[in-house]
Design a protein around this motif. Structure first.
Motif, PDB file in Angstrom:
ATOM      1  N   GLY A 109     -64.182  -7.933  18.781  1.00 47.61           N
ATOM      2  CA  GLY A 109     -64.026  -9.075  18.228  1.00 47.61           C
ATOM      3  C   GLY A 109     -63.143  -8.980  16.763  1.00 47.61           C
ATOM      4  O   GLY A 109     -62.781  -7.859  16.659  1.00 47.61           O
ATOM      5  N   HIS A 111     -71.503 -16.522  24.120  1.00 48.33           N
ATOM      6  CA  HIS A 111     -70.298 -17.071  23.255  1.00 48.33           C
ATOM      7  C   HIS A 111     -69.581 -18.232  24.005  1.00 48.33           C
ATOM      8  O   HIS A 111     -68.983 -19.244  23.266  1.00 48.33           O
ATOM      9  N   ASN A 112     -69.007 -17.918  25.187  1.00 45.32           N
ATOM     10  CA  ASN A 112     -68.072 -18.722  25.873  1.00 45.32           C
ATOM     11  C   ASN A 112     -69.006 -19.861  26.540  1.00 45.32           C
ATOM     12  O   ASN A 112     -69.188 -19.828  27.797  1.00 45.32           O
ATOM     13  N   ASN A 128     -67.017 -19.620  13.678  1.00 42.76           N
ATOM     14  CA  ASN A 128     -66.801 -18.636  12.680  1.00 42.76           C
ATOM     15  C   ASN A 128     -67.054 -19.662  11.463  1.00 42.76           C
ATOM     16  O   ASN A 128     -66.180 -20.409  11.113  1.00 42.76           O
ATOM     17  N   HIS A 150     -63.133 -23.900  19.917  1.00 42.34           N
ATOM     18  CA  HIS A 150     -64.197 -22.699  20.135  1.00 42.34           C
ATOM     19  C   HIS A 150     -63.804 -21.656  19.185  1.00 42.34           C
ATOM     20  O   HIS A 150     -62.709 -20.962  18.728  1.00 42.34           O
ATOM     21  N   SER A 151     -64.800 -20.981  18.381  1.00 40.87           N
ATOM     22  CA  SER A 151     -64.899 -19.811  17.708  1.00 40.87           C
ATOM     23  C   SER A 151     -63.722 -19.710  16.620  1.00 40.87           C
ATOM     24  O   SER A 151     -63.937 -20.440  15.542  1.00 40.87           O
ATOM     25  N   GLY A 157     -60.185 -19.981  20.947  1.00 42.98           N
ATOM     26  CA  GLY A 157     -60.632 -18.706  19.978  1.00 42.98           C
ATOM     27  C   GLY A 157     -59.643 -17.650  19.689  1.00 42.98           C
ATOM     28  O   GLY A 157     -58.409 -17.584  20.438  1.00 42.98           O
ATOM     29  N   ASP A 178     -69.594 -22.596  18.867  1.00 43.78           N
ATOM     30  CA  ASP A 178     -69.885 -21.188  18.225  1.00 43.78           C
ATOM     31  C   ASP A 178     -68.770 -20.693  17.350  1.00 43.78           C
ATOM     32  O   ASP A 178     -68.393 -19.748  17.504  1.00 43.78           O
TER      33      ASP A 178
END
Length: 256
Positions: free
Chosen positions: A137, A235-236, A125, A98-99, A30, A123
């Motif tokens: 963020g 989130h991680n 976007n 991720h992300s 991410g 997770d």
């Protein structure tokens, strides 16, 4: 460590590669992160080990080059990643992303479908995010102008995100960090969510159970996206609950 030239200026994406059987698995980090730090335990987990695995860093991040002329849109990241995967001979890869990396992976699968056979989003976007001054963020970074961020805003971000995230965020080029955050917050047209719904490959979306239902989960499920909550994590997910994460990824990739 392997590398590939991904721009006409000679900029290189680099990755840590673990040997094993094909199809390749590609792990994508991410914003402000680096794949070896976030995914080494996952790639070596007994449920997932044995496949050729590329723990790859997006341009401007981690061990990859940090060009100041690259615009760092999600499309540009996806095209640079496509160059790296093509150079590595990693067509039909299984992506675990991720992300922000998940956003890039969705765009990659839409623009370069021959490179992606399965998609596991962690997770990620899926929608634009309004800039919010002081937020942690991408939305907080995007609230600065580039000049403000480079002149000292990055120090405020450093103090907000804390030592764990900053330990990898500090490796990113500051222009790369800012521009990636701005374009992540801005999103794509069509949106990442719309692109994801239209893909015709197996797709799984992992999210922390405690954050509640995923926005638009019913529509994603109807489009064939498996939405899987993971307990005891933030989130991680891969760092907070590595065994549950590995189990969910293995199931998404057809190993369980």
């Amino acid at each position: 460590m392997r590398s590939a030239v991904v721009t006409t200026e000679g900029d290189r994406i680099r990755w840590v590669e673990l040997p094993g059987r094909e199809h390749a698995r590609v792990y994508v980090h991410g914003l402000g992160a680096t794949s070896p730090a976030y995914f080494a335990e996952t790639a070596a987990h007994p449920l997932l080990a044995g496949h050729r695995s590329l723990l790859i860093d997006l341009l401007g991040h981690g061990i990859s080059d940090r060009p100041t002329t690259f615009d760092h849109t999600l499309e540009a990241h996806a095209d640079a990643l496509a160059e790296a995967l093509t150079s590595a001979g990693a067509t039909g890869a299984e992506l675990v992303a991720h992300s922000m990396g998940g956003s890039v992976a969705v765009v990659l699968a839409a623009r370069h479908p021959h490179l992606v056979s399965r998609l596991v989003l962690v997770d990620a976007n899926l929608d634009p995010i309004p800039p919010r001054p002081g937020a942690v963020g991408s939305s907080g970074i995007a609230a600065y102008s580039e000049q403000e961020f480079l002149a000292g805003g990055w120090q405020e971000v450093r103090d907000r995100v804390g030592p764990q995230w900053w330990s990898t965020m500090r490796l990113a080029g500051r222009e790369a960090l800012y521009r990636s955050a701005v374009h992540l917050a801005r999103g794509t047209a069509p949106t990442m969510r719309e692109l994801l719904r239209d893909l015709e490959i197996p797709r799984t979306y992992l999210l922390p159970e405690d954050v509640g239902p995923l926005l638009g989960a019913d529509a994603l499920t109807e489009a064939g996206v498996a939405v899987v909550p993971i307990p005891d994590c933030g989130h991680n997910i891969m760092l907070d609950n590595p065994d549950a994460f590995a189990s969910a990824v293995a199931a998404a990739l057809g190993q369980e």
